[in-house]
Design a protein around this motif. Structure first.
Motif, PDB file in Angstrom:
ATOM      1  N   LEU A   1      34.915  49.062  49.972  1.00  0.00           N
ATOM      2  CA  LEU A   1      35.636  48.054  49.245  1.00  0.00           C
ATOM      3  C   LEU A   1      36.675  47.947  49.387  1.00  0.00           C
ATOM      4  N   LEU A   2      37.024  48.839  49.377  1.00  0.00           N
ATOM      5  CA  LEU A   2      39.153  49.409  49.942  1.00  0.00           C
ATOM      6  C   LEU A   2      39.531  48.790  51.385  1.00  0.00           C
ATOM      7  N   LYS A   3      38.497  48.174  52.179  1.00  0.00           N
ATOM      8  CA  LYS A   3      39.318  47.601  53.254  1.00  0.00           C
ATOM      9  C   LYS A   3      39.853  46.570  53.070  1.00  0.00           C
ATOM     10  N   PRO A   4      41.226  46.264  53.452  1.00  0.00           N
ATOM     11  CA  PRO A   4      42.197  45.234  52.651  1.00  0.00           C
ATOM     12  C   PRO A   4      41.586  44.147  52.761  1.00  0.00           C
ATOM     13  N   ARG A   5      40.600  43.318  53.963  1.00  0.00           N
ATOM     14  CA  ARG A   5      40.450  42.278  53.720  1.00  0.00           C
ATOM     15  C   ARG A   5      39.214  41.808  52.874  1.00  0.00           C
ATOM     16  N   TYR A   6      38.417  42.543  53.150  1.00  0.00           N
ATOM     17  CA  TYR A   6      37.841  42.476  51.443  1.00  0.00           C
ATOM     18  C   TYR A   6      38.230  42.893  50.175  1.00  0.00           C
ATOM     19  N   ILE A   7      38.987  43.684  50.205  1.00  0.00           N
ATOM     20  CA  ILE A   7      39.478  43.167  49.025  1.00  0.00           C
ATOM     21  C   ILE A   7      39.974  41.746  48.516  1.00  0.00           C
ATOM     22  N   ALA A   8      40.747  41.245  49.322  1.00  0.00           N
ATOM     23  CA  ALA A   8      41.884  39.847  49.231  1.00  0.00           C
ATOM     24  C   ALA A   8      40.413  38.730  48.966  1.00  0.00           C
ATOM     25  N   ILE A   9      39.651  39.072  49.679  1.00  0.00           N
ATOM     26  CA  ILE A   9      38.274  37.734  49.700  1.00  0.00           C
ATOM     27  C   ILE A   9      38.225  38.581  48.223  1.00  0.00           C
ATOM     28  N   ARG A  10      37.962  39.200  47.855  1.00  0.00           N
ATOM     29  CA  ARG A  10      37.372  39.302  46.135  1.00  0.00           C
ATOM     30  C   ARG A  10      38.481  38.659  45.237  1.00  0.00           C
ATOM     31  N   VAL A  11      39.766  39.162  45.542  1.00  0.00           N
ATOM     32  CA  VAL A  11      40.578  38.515  44.433  1.00  0.00           C
ATOM     33  C   VAL A  11      41.064  37.463  44.564  1.00  0.00           C
ATOM     34  N   TRP A  12      40.561  36.936  45.802  1.00  0.00           N
ATOM     35  CA  TRP A  12      40.346  35.350  45.732  1.00  0.00           C
ATOM     36  C   TRP A  12      39.944  34.149  45.185  1.00  0.00           C
ATOM     37  N   ALA A  13      38.480  35.113  45.630  1.00  0.00           N
ATOM     38  CA  ALA A  13      37.063  34.606  44.206  1.00  0.00           C
ATOM     39  C   ALA A  13      37.630  34.963  43.435  1.00  0.00           C
ATOM     40  N   LEU A  14      37.473  36.132  42.589  1.00  0.00           N
ATOM     41  CA  LEU A  14      37.943  36.050  41.566  1.00  0.00           C
ATOM     42  C   LEU A  14      38.767  34.375  40.779  1.00  0.00           C
ATOM     43  N   LEU A  15      39.566  34.952  41.521  1.00  0.00           N
ATOM     44  CA  LEU A  15      41.031  33.800  41.060  1.00  0.00           C
ATOM     45  C   LEU A  15      39.997  32.066  41.233  1.00  0.00           C
ATOM     46  N   GLY A  16      38.899  31.918  41.814  1.00  0.00           N
ATOM     47  CA  GLY A  16      38.290  30.585  42.273  1.00  0.00           C
ATOM     48  C   GLY A  16      38.389  29.890  43.479  1.00  0.00           C
TER      49      GLY A  16
END
Length: 343
Positions: free
Chosen positions: A204-219
């Motif tokens: 879960l702490l992989k940078p790319r996956y963090i970015a995908i999740r954060v932007w998804a949570l922002l819609g």
């Protein structure tokens, strides 16, 4: 000297931050095979706008009046071939069996707008499917999150449900955090499953996956559906080892994970209308199956017993969250016995 050390630390931090953002912006290699349609795969185009993939197994012999609909776990999960193999055997009892991939997972379509992945969307899809089948009532089999979905559906459509089978159901949504703190009676002899949190957290702490999740949570989608799915499928290879009693028996992933559905749907739980008050006087027969090594806290399982007064609990020994993998016969026999009992 102190100022020099602070300067070094500051520049080191900035360098690491730059590396993090650089890695977060680079699309990852999608080396996880995606699930492929089966010969049995069919599609529904629902009035909700969802294109849903499903497998239908027609009941044999003396046909039963109400079909079985299987609700898989997740959100963002899918119907594994092993589930089709095992639950398909219920057709031998005369039941029509439908197993479908929820929107955003498996062979079903992905949504352009990630904000549309909500528990309510999944419920509306299920309501549309039941209407499409034109059945007076249905029998719901809910696995994990599918148990919560079955509960949401039943609260608004109690007259459409004949029986419910909950297999290692996840917490009723919206979640009551205090519920899961309840300890199981020693007589049940429940055990903790293999702890896989370390490997999952590191993923879960992989940078790319963090970015995908954060932007998804922002819609927003910063990655393709294929890339987001690939991450969930890779992570599933790690966390599924904790879903069985014997990790050597875990089944290979089939590549059906729905990344964005998995990220976004849980954010909708707190906005749901509480289904509990609507179910106070229900008398729907419910079977709750729980693996001895299930990773769902006992308190969450026990809440289903409180909500559904006409329920029975069966513990399957030496099985984890995915009972159908290790104890398919016992799993099926418990369902057959329950389904043949008078309502």
């Amino acid at each position: 000297m102190k100022r020099k050390i602070l300067r070094i630390l500051k520049w080191t931090f900035l360098l690491l931050l730059c590396i993090f953002f650089f890695r977060a912006c680079i699309p990852s290699k999608q080396d996880t095979p995606s699930i492929k349609p089966r010969l049995s795969t069919k599609y529904w185009d629902l009035k909700t706008g969802s294109r849903i993939a499903y497998t239908f197994i027609e009941g044999k012999g003396n046909k039963k009046p109400y079909p079985i609909i299987y609700l898989h776990g997740g959100p963002g999960g899918y119907v594994h071939s092993k589930v089709i193999e095992v639950l398909g055997r219920l057709s031998e009892e005369g039941f029509d069996v439908y197993l479908y991939d929820q929107i955003g997972g498996g062979l079903s379509a992905r949504l352009d707008n990630v904000n549309e992945y909500t528990a309510t969307r999944h419920q509306k899809d299920l309501e549309a499917i039941v209407a499409l089948l034109k059945a007076e009532k249905v029998i719901l089999v809910g696995q994990s999150w599918g148990g919560a979905l079955a509960t949401l559906f039943t609260a608004d459509n109690p007259g459409k449900v004949d029986k419910i089978i909950l297999t290692c159901p996840g917490a009723v949504k919206p979640v009551i955090d205090s519920v899961e703190k309840l300890k199981a009676p020693a007589s049940l002899n429940l055990k903790d499953p293999l702890d896989v949190n370390g490997s999952v957290i590191s993923f879960l702490l992989k940078p790319r996956y963090i970015a995908i999740r954060v932007w998804a949570l922002l819609g927003k989608k910063i990655a393709s559906d294929e890339e987001a799915d690939s991450y969930l499928n890779k992570m599933a290879e790690k966390f599924t080892k904790g879903l069985v009693y014997d990790s050597s028996k875990i089944l290979p992933e089939e590549g059906g994970g729905g990344g964005y559905c998995n990220i976004k749907t849980p954010t909708s739980y707190s906005k749901l209308e509480d289904p509990r008050p609507k179910l106070i006087n229900n008398n729907i027969p419910v079977l709750i199956l729980k693996g001895q090594y299930d990773n769902i806290p006992w308190g969450n399982t026990n809440e289903y017993k409180d909500i559904f007064k006409n329920s029975q609990l069966k513990i399957i020994e030496k099985a984890g969250h995915d009972i159908y993998i290790e104890k398919p016969d016992e799993y099926l026999q418990a369902m057959q016995l329950f389904l043949t009992q008078p309502s």
